[in-house]
Design an enzyme around this catalytic site. Structure first.
Site, PDB file in Angstrom:
ATOM      1  CG  HIS A  49      -1.984  -0.979   1.234  1.00 24.57           C
ATOM      2  ND1 HIS A  49      -3.152  -0.785   1.926  1.00 24.57           N
ATOM      3  CD2 HIS A  49      -2.099  -2.178   0.617  1.00 24.57           C
ATOM      4  CE1 HIS A  49      -3.949  -1.817   1.747  1.00 24.57           C
ATOM      5  NE2 HIS A  49      -3.330  -2.682   0.963  1.00 24.57           N
ATOM      6  CD  GLU A  51      -2.101   4.312   2.962  1.00 28.09           C
ATOM      7  OE1 GLU A  51      -3.295   4.575   3.175  1.00 28.09           O
ATOM      8  OE2 GLU A  51      -1.736   3.427   2.146  1.00 28.09           O
ATOM      9  CB  CYS A  79      -6.837  -0.208   4.996  1.00 24.27           C
ATOM     10  SG  CYS A  79      -5.118  -0.791   4.933  1.00 24.27           S
ATOM     11  CB  CYS A  82      -2.304   1.858   5.988  1.00 27.44           C
ATOM     12  SG  CYS A  82      -1.862   0.977   4.463  1.00 27.44           S
TER      13      CYS A  82
END
Length: 146
Positions: A49, A51, A79, A82
């Site tokens: 992801h 992040e 999410c 993260c």
């Protein structure tokens, strides 16, 4: 260019690679120290992801896993995974471009960043950016039409 625009620029890089268009930048003392975008499909990793990748880059840049004093600008609400990484990295503030009604863990579905049982109180700035929403809406509309 604002820091959120820099995150959005990263989101467009993800879109060009047919990745979900999410971008993130990490700022320390007014300067971008890390930029990243989603690479789950490219790297074949559920961990890739924007992040997480930005946190890893920022940690390498400053030579420490503690990102105290750093701020994260992300085009989509993080999410749960993260949000957990944000807590663990000690990021001081998170700026969010748009909410995630399905998996948002910063207040929309859950609130991991500000949770008393997790002893987590990270400042969150909701910077609703229409373009952050539009790039995601257009991406998924295109995918459904193919």
């Amino acid at each position: 260019m604002s820091f959120m625009e820099a995150a959005l620029k990263e989101a467009y890089k993800a879109k060009e690679k047919l990745e979900v268009p999410v971008g993130a930048v990490i700022v320390k003392e007014g300067k971008i120290i890390a930029e990243a975008h989603n690479l789950r499909e490219t790297l074949k990793s559920p961990l890739a992801h924007a992040e997480i990748l930005a946190i890893n880059k920022a940690s390498k840049f400053i030579g420490d896993w503690r990102l105290s004093g750093c701020e994260l600008y992300v085009s989509l609400e993080p999410c749960v995974m993260c949000a957990g990484a944000i807590i663990q990295s000690r990021i001081s503030k998170v700026h969010i471009g748009t909410f995630d009604p399905k998996a948002g863990a910063c207040g929309t579905v859950a609130n991991i960043l500000n949770h008393p049982y997790l002893d987590s109180f990270i400042e969150v700035s909701w910077e609703y950016n229409e373009e952050c929403s539009k790039v995601l809406i257009d991406f998924f509309k295109d995918r459904r039409n193919k």
